[in-house]
Scaffold this motif. Structure first.
Motif, short mmCIF file in Angstrom:
data_model
loop_
_atom_site.label_atom_id
_atom_site.label_comp_id
_atom_site.label_asym_id
_atom_site.label_seq_id
_atom_site.Cartn_x
_atom_site.Cartn_y
_atom_site.Cartn_z
N ASP A 259 -31.56 -23.62 17.48
CA ASP A 259 -31.37 -24.45 16.28
C ASP A 259 -30.52 -23.72 15.24
OD1 ASP A 259 -32.90 -26.39 17.45
OD2 ASP A 259 -34.73 -25.93 16.32
N ASN A 260 -30.80 -22.41 15.09
CA ASN A 260 -30.06 -21.64 14.09
C ASN A 260 -28.60 -21.43 14.49
OD1 ASN A 260 -32.28 -21.38 12.39
ND2 ASN A 260 -32.95 -19.45 13.30
N LEU A 261 -28.34 -21.41 15.79
CA LEU A 261 -26.96 -21.24 16.27
C LEU A 261 -26.21 -22.57 16.36
CD1 LEU A 261 -27.49 -18.67 19.18
CD2 LEU A 261 -26.35 -18.21 17.00
N ALA A 262 -26.97 -23.67 16.33
CA ALA A 262 -26.36 -25.00 16.52
C ALA A 262 -25.23 -25.23 15.52
CB ALA A 262 -27.41 -26.08 16.37
N GLY A 263 -24.12 -25.72 16.03
CA GLY A 263 -22.99 -26.01 15.16
C GLY A 263 -22.05 -24.83 14.99
N LEU A 264 -22.54 -23.62 15.30
CA LEU A 264 -21.67 -22.44 15.16
C LEU A 264 -20.83 -22.24 16.41
CD1 LEU A 264 -24.23 -19.90 13.63
CD2 LEU A 264 -22.63 -21.40 12.42
N LEU A 265 -21.31 -22.79 17.54
CA LEU A 265 -20.65 -22.51 18.82
C LEU A 265 -19.67 -23.62 19.23
CD1 LEU A 265 -23.73 -21.02 20.68
CD2 LEU A 265 -22.02 -19.86 19.30
N THR A 266 -19.28 -24.44 18.26
CA THR A 266 -18.29 -25.47 18.55
C THR A 266 -16.89 -25.00 18.17
OG1 THR A 266 -18.68 -26.41 16.36
CG2 THR A 266 -19.94 -27.35 18.19
N LYS A 267 -16.82 -23.86 17.51
CA LYS A 267 -15.51 -23.35 17.08
C LYS A 267 -14.81 -22.69 18.26
CE LYS A 267 -17.33 -22.61 12.45
NZ LYS A 267 -17.48 -21.70 11.31
N SER A 268 -13.50 -22.67 18.21
CA SER A 268 -12.75 -22.18 19.36
C SER A 268 -12.62 -20.66 19.38
CB SER A 268 -11.36 -22.81 19.38
OG SER A 268 -10.70 -22.53 18.16
N ILE B 61 -23.22 -16.27 12.75
CA ILE B 61 -24.08 -15.98 13.90
C ILE B 61 -25.07 -14.86 13.53
CG2 ILE B 61 -24.13 -14.99 16.23
CD1 ILE B 61 -21.53 -16.54 16.80
N GLU B 62 -24.57 -13.85 12.83
CA GLU B 62 -25.44 -12.75 12.40
C GLU B 62 -26.57 -13.28 11.51
OE1 GLU B 62 -25.06 -8.30 10.35
OE2 GLU B 62 -23.31 -9.60 10.48
N GLU B 63 -26.22 -14.17 10.58
CA GLU B 63 -27.23 -14.75 9.70
C GLU B 63 -28.24 -15.58 10.49
OE1 GLU B 63 -25.07 -16.87 6.69
OE2 GLU B 63 -24.05 -15.05 6.03
N ALA B 64 -27.75 -16.28 11.52
CA ALA B 64 -28.64 -17.10 12.36
C ALA B 64 -29.64 -16.21 13.12
CB ALA B 64 -27.82 -17.92 13.35
N LEU B 65 -29.18 -15.05 13.56
CA LEU B 65 -30.05 -14.12 14.27
C LEU B 65 -31.10 -13.53 13.33
CD1 LEU B 65 -27.29 -12.31 16.37
CD2 LEU B 65 -29.00 -13.91 17.24
N ILE B 66 -30.70 -13.21 12.11
CA ILE B 66 -31.65 -12.70 11.12
C ILE B 66 -32.70 -13.76 10.81
CG2 ILE B 66 -31.93 -11.94 8.71
CD1 ILE B 66 -29.14 -10.59 9.00
N ALA B 67 -32.23 -15.02 10.67
CA ALA B 67 -33.14 -16.14 10.39
C ALA B 67 -34.12 -16.36 11.55
CB ALA B 67 -32.35 -17.41 10.13
N SER B 68 -33.82 -15.83 12.73
CA SER B 68 -34.71 -15.94 13.89
C SER B 68 -35.66 -14.76 14.00
CB SER B 68 -33.87 -16.07 15.17
OG SER B 68 -33.03 -17.21 15.09
N ASP B 69 -35.78 -13.99 12.92
CA ASP B 69 -36.74 -12.87 12.82
C ASP B 69 -36.40 -11.67 13.70
OD1 ASP B 69 -38.96 -13.27 10.88
OD2 ASP B 69 -39.21 -15.13 11.98
N LEU B 70 -35.14 -11.60 14.18
CA LEU B 70 -34.76 -10.46 15.02
C LEU B 70 -34.51 -9.20 14.19
CD1 LEU B 70 -32.32 -12.34 17.39
CD2 LEU B 70 -34.54 -11.40 18.01
#
Length: 312
Positions: free
Chosen positions: A23-32, A42-51
């Motif tokens: 969910d946190n990565l959704a929308g980030l992986l549509t870029k070319s 992506i880094e922020e999404a990983l932090i938001a996932s408690d990693l």
């Protein structure tokens, strides 16, 4: 439990965590392309996932070196995340080994009330029984009658003996009697429940220090392990508990429980990255055999939601 059964349970247990990461990565992986802005996101999404920030920065650095000719591929990104998480988990994935001589090996189990400490003790006892070790439990949390009763219920269920004293009694006396009995009966492992009252750190520290002194008189090497039980559902709060119990109890290793009940399972990685303490086992369910040592890559893939079939 078969290896396949445990793997299925592992993936199922971390499903909330891997879904949250997705969910946190959704929308980030549509870029070319993986430009700096996308990498930051992506880094922020990983932090938001408690990693944790250190693990997130590590994954970001790895992704920055990758080439995605056909645009960003979610499976490939998840596999890279898994590989980097596995590198963090590999040095700390250390099962509790029963090596003490003379016996018994004394394991003090610490943790806040409600962390799953008592059930974890029972599951640990079951794990050792499967390895043909003799186990004795000691009810060192003498200040709560409920704690003594709960441990007795689990001891009976698992089929191991337990030693206890009067409610409100001296925990070190219970531990002393436990070592004496284990020694006399040739029991391999003495697992000691301890109080989880962090409200009075000084009192708890004094109590544990006294237990250590008593143990030291019987066997200078004891306690051989001081294991902190952490509840994964508390997320980042688990990290502050490590900090406190390292100071109060001299923690030598960790067990993380309730990973199946939370989307915050990434905190397992954050704990490994920040503290480097051995993580002896993880708990992913209510059943008696749901506590197991873990394989770093299998666990990293379960957290990342990676199938292991990507091109990377």
């Amino acid at each position: 439990m078969s290896e396949t059964g445990w793997l299925d349970r592992l993936r199922g247990g971390f499903k909330k965590t891997s879904d949250r990461l997705g969910d946190n990565l959704a929308g980030l992986l549509t870029k070319s392309t993986l430009d700096a802005e996308t990498l930051d996101e992506i880094e922020e999404a990983l932090i938001a996932s408690d990693l944790g920030p250190a693990a997130a920065a590590r994954v970001r650095a790895r992704l920055a070196t990758e080439r995605f000719e056909r645009g960003l591929d979610e499976a490939a990104v998840r596999e890279i995340v898994a590989q980097e998480l596995a590198k963090i988990l590999a040095p700390v994935a250390k099962p509790l080994e029963i090596e003490a001589f003379p016996r018994p090996q004394v394991i003090l189990v610490v943790g806040v009330n409600g962390s799953g400490k008592t059930t974890t003790i029972a599951k640990l006892a079951n794990l050792f029984l499967e390895q043909d070790y003799g186990v004795l439990l000691a009810a060192g949390d003498t200040f709560r009658a409920a704690a003594i009763g709960q441990l007795k219920t689990w001891a009976d269920r698992v089929g191991v003996p337990m030693i206890a004293g009067p409610e409100g009694g001296d925990p070190s006396a219970v531990v002393f009697d436990g070592v004496k009995r284990a020694t006399a009966e040739g029991i391999d492992v003495l697992i000691v429940d301890t109080a989880g009252r962090l409200q009075n750190k000084k009192g708890l520290m004094d109590e544990l220090a006294k237990i250590r002194r008593v143990l030291g008189r019987l066997n200078p090497a004891a306690p051989h392990d001081v294991v902190l039980v952490l509840d994964a559902t508390t997320g980042q709060n688990a990290l502050s508990q490590i900090e406190v119990f390292k100071e109060v109890a001299g923690v030598t290793g960790l067990i993380m429980t309730k990973l199946d009940g939370t989307a915050r399972g990434g905190v397992l990685v954050a704990a490994a990255e920040r503290y480097g303490l051995p993580i002896h086992a993880i708990g992913i369910g209510e059943r008696i055999d749901d506590l197991r040592p873990f394989d770093p890559l299998d666990t990293a893939r379960a957290i990342a939601g990676a199938t292991g079939e990507s091109r990377t």
